[in-house]
Write a protein that holds these residues in place. Structure first.
Motif, mmCIF file in Angstrom:
data_model
loop_
_atom_site.group_PDB
_atom_site.id
_atom_site.type_symbol
_atom_site.label_atom_id
_atom_site.label_comp_id
_atom_site.label_asym_id
_atom_site.label_seq_id
_atom_site.Cartn_x
_atom_site.Cartn_y
_atom_site.Cartn_z
ATOM 1 N N ILE B 249 24.470 -16.424 66.681
ATOM 2 C CA ILE B 249 23.300 -15.656 65.998
ATOM 3 C C ILE B 249 22.149 -16.688 65.815
ATOM 4 C CG2 ILE B 249 24.701 -14.057 65.067
ATOM 5 C CD1 ILE B 249 23.999 -15.076 62.131
ATOM 6 N N ILE B 250 21.008 -15.889 66.132
ATOM 7 C CA ILE B 250 19.594 -16.441 65.791
ATOM 8 C C ILE B 250 18.980 -15.865 64.772
ATOM 9 C CG2 ILE B 250 17.692 -17.380 67.108
ATOM 10 C CD1 ILE B 250 19.219 -16.943 69.734
ATOM 11 N N VAL B 251 18.519 -17.168 63.935
ATOM 12 C CA VAL B 251 17.805 -16.375 62.749
ATOM 13 C C VAL B 251 16.294 -17.083 62.982
ATOM 14 C CG1 VAL B 251 17.241 -16.354 60.455
ATOM 15 C CG2 VAL B 251 19.800 -16.492 61.271
ATOM 16 N N HIS B 252 15.446 -15.925 63.194
ATOM 17 C CA HIS B 252 14.142 -16.266 63.644
ATOM 18 C C HIS B 252 13.218 -16.846 62.292
ATOM 19 C CE1 HIS B 252 14.857 -15.022 67.746
ATOM 20 N NE2 HIS B 252 14.946 -13.914 67.268
ATOM 21 N N PRO B 253 12.266 -17.530 62.326
ATOM 22 C CA PRO B 253 11.528 -18.016 61.480
ATOM 23 C C PRO B 253 10.538 -16.901 60.979
ATOM 24 C CG PRO B 253 10.825 -19.162 63.388
ATOM 25 C CD PRO B 253 12.011 -18.385 63.582
ATOM 26 N N LEU B 254 10.006 -16.792 59.773
ATOM 27 C CA LEU B 254 8.829 -15.884 59.368
ATOM 28 C C LEU B 254 7.557 -16.518 59.509
ATOM 29 C CD1 LEU B 254 10.534 -14.469 56.307
ATOM 30 C CD2 LEU B 254 10.332 -13.343 58.446
ATOM 31 N N PRO B 255 6.434 -15.553 59.862
ATOM 32 C CA PRO B 255 5.091 -15.998 59.603
ATOM 33 C C PRO B 255 4.956 -16.234 58.224
ATOM 34 C CG PRO B 255 5.031 -13.833 60.527
ATOM 35 C CD PRO B 255 6.626 -14.443 60.268
ATOM 36 N N LYS B 256 3.730 -16.856 57.760
ATOM 37 C CA LYS B 256 3.326 -16.724 56.499
ATOM 38 C C LYS B 256 1.849 -16.355 56.482
ATOM 39 C CE LYS B 256 3.561 -18.216 52.019
ATOM 40 N NZ LYS B 256 3.192 -16.931 51.591
ATOM 41 N N ALA B 257 1.650 -15.251 55.799
ATOM 42 C CA ALA B 257 0.570 -14.472 55.521
ATOM 43 C C ALA B 257 -0.414 -14.829 54.460
ATOM 44 C CB ALA B 257 0.649 -12.912 55.504
ATOM 45 N N ARG B 258 -1.708 -15.023 54.834
ATOM 46 C CA ARG B 258 -2.433 -15.564 53.844
ATOM 47 C C ARG B 258 -4.024 -15.194 54.040
ATOM 48 N NH1 ARG B 258 -4.973 -20.217 51.412
ATOM 49 N NH2 ARG B 258 -4.957 -21.574 53.524
ATOM 50 N N PHE B 259 -4.745 -14.737 53.289
ATOM 51 C CA PHE B 259 -6.313 -14.673 53.809
ATOM 52 C C PHE B 259 -7.038 -14.681 52.747
ATOM 53 C CE2 PHE B 259 -5.059 -10.289 52.147
ATOM 54 C CZ PHE B 259 -6.141 -9.656 51.556
ATOM 55 N N GLU B 260 -8.421 -14.847 52.641
ATOM 56 C CA GLU B 260 -9.494 -14.841 51.858
ATOM 57 C C GLU B 260 -10.586 -13.753 52.073
ATOM 58 O OE1 GLU B 260 -10.713 -18.944 50.775
ATOM 59 O OE2 GLU B 260 -8.635 -19.546 50.516
ATOM 60 N N VAL B 261 -11.431 -13.730 50.978
ATOM 61 C CA VAL B 261 -12.422 -12.567 51.367
ATOM 62 C C VAL B 261 -13.646 -13.460 50.858
ATOM 63 C CG1 VAL B 261 -13.320 -10.317 50.782
ATOM 64 C CG2 VAL B 261 -10.879 -10.765 50.676
ATOM 65 N N THR B 262 -14.849 -13.139 51.591
ATOM 66 C CA THR B 262 -16.129 -13.485 51.329
ATOM 67 C C THR B 262 -17.094 -12.255 51.466
ATOM 68 O OG1 THR B 262 -15.585 -15.644 52.355
ATOM 69 C CG2 THR B 262 -18.027 -15.257 51.923
ATOM 70 N N PRO B 263 -17.872 -12.275 50.553
ATOM 71 C CA PRO B 263 -17.946 -12.836 49.128
ATOM 72 C C PRO B 263 -16.894 -12.400 48.276
ATOM 73 C CG PRO B 263 -19.773 -11.224 49.350
ATOM 74 C CD PRO B 263 -18.867 -11.177 50.578
ATOM 75 N N ALA B 264 -16.345 -13.363 47.566
ATOM 76 C CA ALA B 264 -14.940 -13.164 46.789
ATOM 77 C C ALA B 264 -15.301 -12.173 45.568
ATOM 78 C CB ALA B 264 -14.426 -14.368 46.398
ATOM 79 N N ASN B 265 -14.685 -11.003 45.643
ATOM 80 C CA ASN B 265 -14.745 -10.297 44.477
ATOM 81 C C ASN B 265 -15.972 -10.042 43.819
ATOM 82 O OD1 ASN B 265 -12.240 -9.325 44.893
ATOM 83 N ND2 ASN B 265 -11.471 -9.712 42.773
ATOM 84 N N ARG B 266 -17.206 -9.963 44.540
ATOM 85 C CA ARG B 266 -18.522 -9.981 44.029
ATOM 86 C C ARG B 266 -18.867 -8.601 44.182
ATOM 87 N NH1 ARG B 266 -23.050 -13.365 46.366
ATOM 88 N NH2 ARG B 266 -24.484 -11.646 45.770
#
Lengths: 193, 439
Positions: B249-266
């Protein structure tokens, strides 16, 4: 002990006894040459056999003018070159460009003492092509043009292989010297490591 | 023998070091050399060296030729007469049917005689191996698998193996290991359900390549670390008969999600926000802005039309179809509005700039422009103290660069007037003065 002249005369007549005598007298000397041109002892002994077969059956080619040992040496070198061409395709070949090592500084081996065995061993560690060129140029004293003809390579290849062989030998000898530890590592600065 | 002395040159070192270098050849060399020389000498046929060997060999050769010629004709007769006898048939038949036939035929018979029930589980036409028993239990495994099978067989299908099984069948005790597996590949963490369908097994033993073991009939294993795992099942029956199967069996790796917003919460209203994707090991990105908007761009730009708190989520997927999702709450409020003008600026001495500016970058204040938020309509005019109109703009992107008809205006005080509308629909009208400075 018969003289060279008598042995040669006997060999011309295919006297088995003369051939044995020739072998007794020169096999050690010729094996010394063969060892320089081969990768191991077994190969060197194979070449040695070929050398004697050539010598026995082409003894008439020796004019008697030059030194007999010199003629034998030439036959040995030529046989080694033939062998090199024949086995070249079986060997692993390094492209010249793979070796970027250049002669760095002038490490002098003045007070060092290397035995001939060590020198041959170091020589045998070189890639086959480098070894051929270095042997022919430095030890045998052929010109690069002649070497190029003998090995079917370009003159410049001969030159560059020669200089790279030198650089590699220099490295190997320095390394050997350090390994032996019998000499002060004067040109090394251990603190930089 | 040693090279000694002063060598500045490596050539010289080798030349003199190897001068007179000798080595003792092994005794074998001499012997084989002499044998070679003798052979060659012999073949050369040196008339000066005729001896008993030549005579003997010549006699032997002549004799051999005689024998061969007479024997050859004799054999020829045999060959002609020997074609007819039926003895030769068995010899010629073997290559035509081949060895498989020899093995397969009795095996076939044995199987049919011994265990007819097994044949029912075999789907006809699914056979791949030409040289196997008709009843191979691994086909049971295969037919039960629904996903694309990468089932590997630990057992090699050699003739020897077949014969061993034939013996088992004869005893009607054939132990066959087989199992079903819920998935052969998947994203980490991969949970697989395994169920043994082995026959004639008294005990079973599961093993996995990461060291797990179990003897349960049905098990569920979870693989969290990506990689390839082999799961093996050994079934042991009566006596020493045992069989094993394995699946990879093959267990595939997962991606890692991450993001940022500009302008930040203004608290911005009318301006675009930029979303930067900082995910790792992913192939495609899918954004959801929380207001019904979506994007598949890597770094999309979005504009919220109404104030509120939105859930921005990013889903990234890798080449194996494994995905990871991350989301953030982003709050924005509409209706915030302001516009303010500075009272001094320093134009660029080197020539007119056209008045383009950015609220973020115009730190040198070389352009006269307002600071604003939530402005939808806008008009600005700049007059000299004598009342001459020097500059006017209807764009929030263009302010006054201090030039009039290509000429830099004199330092001093200038009058400005502005009017427009905020996002709330409220109108504004402002005026004031600004000092043009020169450095």
């Amino acid at each position: 002990m018969l003289s060279d002249g008598e042995i040669i005369e006997g060999c011309r007549k295919h006297s088995r006894k003369a051939q044995q005598l020739l072998y007794d007298k020169y096999s050690r000397f010729l094996l010394g040459i063969c060892l320089r041109y081969s990768s191991d002892r077994a190969e060197a002994e194979d070449i040695l056999q070929d050398v004697f077969v050539r010598v026995f059956f082409n003894i008439d080619e020796y004019s008697g003018a030059g030194s007999f040992a010199g003629w034998l040496r030439k036959v040995a070198v030529n046989t080694a070159i033939t062998n090199y061409h024949r086995t070249m395709k079986h060997r692993y070949h390094l492209d010249i460009d793979e070796y970027k090592s250049m002669e760095t500084g002038t490490v002098s081996f003045e007070d060092d003492l290397f035995t001939a065995d060590e020198l041959v061993r170091v020589l045998n560690e070189l890639p086959p092509g480098y070894k051929m060129v270095f042997n022919l140029y430095a030890v045998e004293g052929y010109k690069h043009r002649e070497i190029a003809d003998m090995l079917n390579i370009d003159v410049n290849t001969s030159k560059s292989q020669y200089s790279r062989a030198r650089a590699m030998l220099r490295d190997k000898l320095s390394h050997l010297r350090e390994l032996r530890g019998s000499y002060v590592a004067d040109d090394r600065d251990d603190e930089t490591e | 023998m040693a090279a000694k002395g002063k060598y500045s040159d490596i050539d010289e070192l080798f030349r003199s070091g190897l001068e007179g270098f000798e080595a003792e050849p092994s005794p074998l060399v001499r012997r084989s050399l002499m044998r070679r020389v003798e052979t060659r000498e012999f073949l050369r046929f040196n008339p000066g060296r005729i001896n008993i060997w030549y005579v003997a060999v010549a006699a032997a050769t002549a004799g051999a030729i005689l024998i061969l010629s007479s024997g050859g004709t004799g054999k020829g007769d045999d060959a002609i007469s020997g074609r007819a006898p039926s003895d030769t048939v068995s010899i010629t038949e073997i290559p035509s049917t081949g060895i498989p036939a020899k093995i397969e035929e009795p095996a076939d018979l044995q199987t049919r005689a011994g265990s007819t029930d097994r044949q029912t589980t075999v789907q006809p036409g699914t056979r791949e191996e030409s040289m196997s028993l008709p009843v191979r239990q691994n086909e049971v495994v295969k037919s039960k698998l629904t996903s694309s099978d990468t089932l590997s067989r630990a057992k090699s299908d050699t003739a020897g193996g077949n014969l061993q099984q034939v013996a088992d069948i004869q005893g009607e005790n054939l132990t066959v290991s087989s199992f079903t597996i819920s998935a052969l590949s998947g994203c980490a963490p991969l949970k697989v359900s395994l169920s043994s369908t082995s026959t004639n097994a008294e005990s079973i033993q599961w093993v996995s390549s990461d060291g797990r073991k179990s003897q349960e009939q049905t098990i569920e294993w979870e693989f969290t670390t990506p990689g390839s795992y082999t799961i093996g099942l050994t079934a042991t029956g009566k006596g020493a008969s045992s069989d094993n199967r394995s699946a990879t069996i093959i267990v595939h790796p997962l991606p890692k999600a991450r993001f940022e917003v500009t302008p930040a919460n203004r608290e911005v209203t009318d301006r675009d926000i930029i979303l930067f994707n900082y995910s790792e090991n992913f192939l495609t990105a899918s954004w959801s802005f929380g207001d019904g908007g979506n994007s598949t761009l890597n770094d999309p730009v979005h504009n919220y039309k109404a104030s509120g708190a939105y859930r921005i989520s990013l889903k990234v997927t890798n080449e194996h179809g494994c995905s990871d999702t991350v989301s953030k709450i982003y709050s924005t409020s509409r209706g915030v509005h302001r516009i303010e003008f500075p009272n001094a600026f320093i134009p660029n001495k080197n020539g007119p700039t056209g008045g383009y500016y950015s609220l973020r970058s115009d730190e040198a204040a070389s352009v006269f422009h307002p600071e604003y938020e939530g402005v939808t309509e806008y008009y600005l005019a700049v007059y000299s103290r004598t009342g001459a109109l020097l500059f006017e703009s209807r764009s929030l992107n263009i302010g006054w660069d201090g030039y009039y008809k290509g000429q830099l205006c004199e330092p001093g005080v200038y009058i400005w007037r502005a009017r427009g509308r905020f996002v709330t629909g409220e109108q504004f009208q402002k005026s004031g003065d600004v000092t043009l400075l020169k450095f």
